[in-house]
Design an enzyme around this catalytic site. Structure first.
Site, PDB file in Angstrom:
ATOM      1  N   GLU A 145      -7.824  -2.379 -10.095  1.00 17.80           N
ATOM      2  CA  GLU A 145      -8.507  -1.133  -9.754  1.00 17.80           C
ATOM      3  C   GLU A 145      -7.626   0.076 -10.078  1.00 17.80           C
ATOM      4  O   GLU A 145      -6.481   0.149  -9.664  1.00 17.80           O
ATOM      5  CB  GLU A 145      -8.863  -1.152  -8.266  1.00 17.80           C
ATOM      6  CG  GLU A 145      -9.639   0.069  -7.801  1.00 17.80           C
ATOM      7  CD  GLU A 145      -9.967  -0.001  -6.317  1.00 17.80           C
ATOM      8  OE1 GLU A 145     -10.195   1.058  -5.723  1.00 17.80           O
ATOM      9  OE2 GLU A 145      -9.973  -1.114  -5.754  1.00 17.80           O
ATOM     10  N   LYS A 187      -2.621  -3.587  -2.407  1.00 16.29           N
ATOM     11  CA  LYS A 187      -2.122  -2.351  -2.975  1.00 16.29           C
ATOM     12  C   LYS A 187      -0.829  -2.650  -3.744  1.00 16.29           C
ATOM     13  O   LYS A 187       0.050  -3.357  -3.237  1.00 16.29           O
ATOM     14  CB  LYS A 187      -1.853  -1.328  -1.882  1.00 16.29           C
ATOM     15  CG  LYS A 187      -3.105  -0.896  -1.122  1.00 16.29           C
ATOM     16  CD  LYS A 187      -4.013  -0.035  -1.966  1.00 16.29           C
ATOM     17  CE  LYS A 187      -5.176   0.500  -1.157  1.00 16.29           C
ATOM     18  NZ  LYS A 187      -6.023   1.442  -1.944  1.00 16.29           N
ATOM     19  N   ASP A 201      -5.085  -2.950  -6.398  1.00 17.37           N
ATOM     20  CA  ASP A 201      -5.441  -1.537  -6.494  1.00 17.37           C
ATOM     21  C   ASP A 201      -4.159  -0.745  -6.698  1.00 17.37           C
ATOM     22  O   ASP A 201      -3.262  -0.763  -5.853  1.00 17.37           O
ATOM     23  CB  ASP A 201      -6.151  -1.087  -5.214  1.00 17.37           C
ATOM     24  CG  ASP A 201      -6.576   0.375  -5.262  1.00 17.37           C
ATOM     25  OD1 ASP A 201      -6.439   1.001  -6.323  1.00 17.37           O
ATOM     26  OD2 ASP A 201      -7.052   0.880  -4.225  1.00 17.37           O
ATOM     27  N   LYS A 240     -18.079   5.004  -4.126  1.00 18.31           N
ATOM     28  CA  LYS A 240     -17.840   5.520  -2.780  1.00 18.31           C
ATOM     29  C   LYS A 240     -18.821   6.666  -2.566  1.00 18.31           C
ATOM     30  O   LYS A 240     -18.692   7.730  -3.179  1.00 18.31           O
ATOM     31  CB  LYS A 240     -16.391   5.965  -2.619  1.00 18.31           C
ATOM     32  CG  LYS A 240     -15.420   4.798  -2.665  1.00 18.31           C
ATOM     33  CD  LYS A 240     -13.985   5.222  -2.498  1.00 18.31           C
ATOM     34  CE  LYS A 240     -13.073   3.988  -2.479  1.00 18.31           C
ATOM     35  NZ  LYS A 240     -11.635   4.343  -2.461  1.00 18.31           N
ATOM     36  N   ASP A 288     -12.200   3.584  -9.916  1.00 17.07           N
ATOM     37  CA  ASP A 288     -12.519   4.026  -8.558  1.00 17.07           C
ATOM     38  C   ASP A 288     -12.401   5.543  -8.466  1.00 17.07           C
ATOM     39  O   ASP A 288     -13.399   6.260  -8.487  1.00 17.07           O
ATOM     40  CB  ASP A 288     -11.591   3.330  -7.564  1.00 17.07           C
ATOM     41  CG  ASP A 288     -11.799   3.790  -6.137  1.00 17.07           C
ATOM     42  OD1 ASP A 288     -12.927   4.206  -5.809  1.00 17.07           O
ATOM     43  OD2 ASP A 288     -10.854   3.747  -5.338  1.00 17.07           O
TER      44      ASP A 288
END
Length: 368
Positions: free
Chosen positions: A215, A165, A190, A264, A240
């Site tokens: 991401e 992250k 991400d 997802k 995402d």
């Protein structure tokens, strides 16, 4: 198939350690576990993976519970008998959005349907292999030493991909440190929408770190600016948060907003919608991977079944149960061996519910 009873278990599971992103810090996971009892006694299990506040998506557990009890569960009973889980979408489509609420029912239907066929869910979905490669996401840490330790632990377990992250101010220095210690580990970052197009030159500097992908660097609903950014980055962009539906995936592909999409299933409305996005991407040469949202073993099991489809080219965010939980609510718990998970050949999701653990984590059970 005919559903005779719906039970919704409101659970709370404390994480072993906080999960820190650019947007929020998660200390505990509240979830809705859906239990559908069919006329023949078969039980299907699903999960609503919304968060308890709208920091990640507009949906929350409270909004999902309202939609489930007021609209979706009555619609489920309205359909009566049906031959296939996809039949529920014709009824659910009368209600716009609320994909996570819909997924909570739809995934349980798929589990029950696969059990009625006496087949594992991954085979029913079209998966060819019962073994998948998996990666793991590592939240922001208090210091560099803690971060390097978390990465080393993941490498020792054998995860095939590490996701870090990042956010403005906690990115290039972090990558410099990580790459100096782990020059060859498959690595991605991400950003959780924490940058803007004004950061283009800064983001361009990430090209030097040999990342698998970046991401969601820009806005959570953006496609146009991501397309502009992808034109100048050597590193592939992965969308995402932007991928909330089949139509959103179409838009991303048409505008060339990204080279990779994270799917997802809960965010797009369930397994059938996720498979449709997978098929679209496969036709258009776009690679996909299965994202995660700190699910319980029930949600992870559905993600694992989806990830067996051959278009999922990258290891998914499907960590072992022990990464997040002292005790998961399924048995046996999910284990990672050399970066792989071997899926159960048992019918449905392949796992039994640990009723003792479920009860211990349950705050309230609602019957419909």
């Amino acid at each position: 198939m005919k559903v005779e009873r719906v039970s919704i278990h409101k659970i709370k599971m404390p994480l072993k350690q906080p999960f820190i992103t650019a947007l929020n810090t998660v200390h505990e996971r509240k979830l809705l576990i859906t239990e559908l009892t069919f006329q023949d006694g078969t039980v299907g299990w699903g999960e609503c993976s919304a968060f308890d506040t709208p920091w990640y998506t507009e949906e929350t557990l409270d909004t999902c519970l309202h939609v489930l009890s007021t609209y979706l569960i009555p619609a489920l009973y309205e359909i009566g008998e049906f031959d296939h889980p996809k039949a529920i979408h014709a009824l659910f489509n009368r209600y716009r959005g609320h994909h996570m609420a819909k997924s909570a029912i739809e995934t349980a239907l798929w589990d029950g349907y696969a059990k009625s066929l006496d087949r594992p869910l991954f085979q029913v979905l079209g998966g060819q292999s019962g073994e998948i490669e998996v990666g793991t996401a590592i939240g922001m840490q208090s210091d560099k030493e803690a971060l390097l330790q978390r990465i080393q632990e993941a490498v020792d377990i054998g995860y095939k991909r590490i996701k870090l992250k990042v956010k403005p101010g906690e990115d290039l220095e972090v990558l410099e440190t990580v790459r100096s210690h782990f020059p060859d580990v498959p690595l991605m970052v991400d950003a959780n929408s924490s940058y803007t197009l004004a950061d283009l030159n800064h983001l361009k500097k990430m090209d030097r770190y040999n990342l698998m992908m970046i991401e969601q660097p820009l806005g959570s609903r953006d496609f146009v600016e991501h397309a502009e950014l992808q034109k100048v980055l050597d590193t592939p962009i992965c969308l995402d948060e932007s991928i909330t539906s089949f139509e959103a995936a179409q838009t991303a592909i048409a505008l060339k907003s990204a080279q990779i999409l994270a799917v997802k299933l809960s965010r797009v409305g369930g397994l059938a919608k996720a498979v449709r996005i997978h098929d679209l991407c496969k036709r258009n040469g776009i690679e996909v991977w299965a994202g995660g949202m700190i699910e319980s073993g029930v949600g992870k099991a559905h993600n694992m079944a989806l990830a067996t489809l051959d278009g999922f080219a990258y290891p998914g965010d499907i960590a072992a149960s022990s990464k997040y939980w002292e005790k998961d609510i399924i048995t046996p718990e999910i284990e990672v061996q050399d970066g792989n998970i071997i899926l159960s050949e048992r019918p449905g999701i392949g796992y039994e519910i640990n009723m003792g653990a479920l009860k211990a984590h349950t705050e309230e059970t609602l019957e419909y």
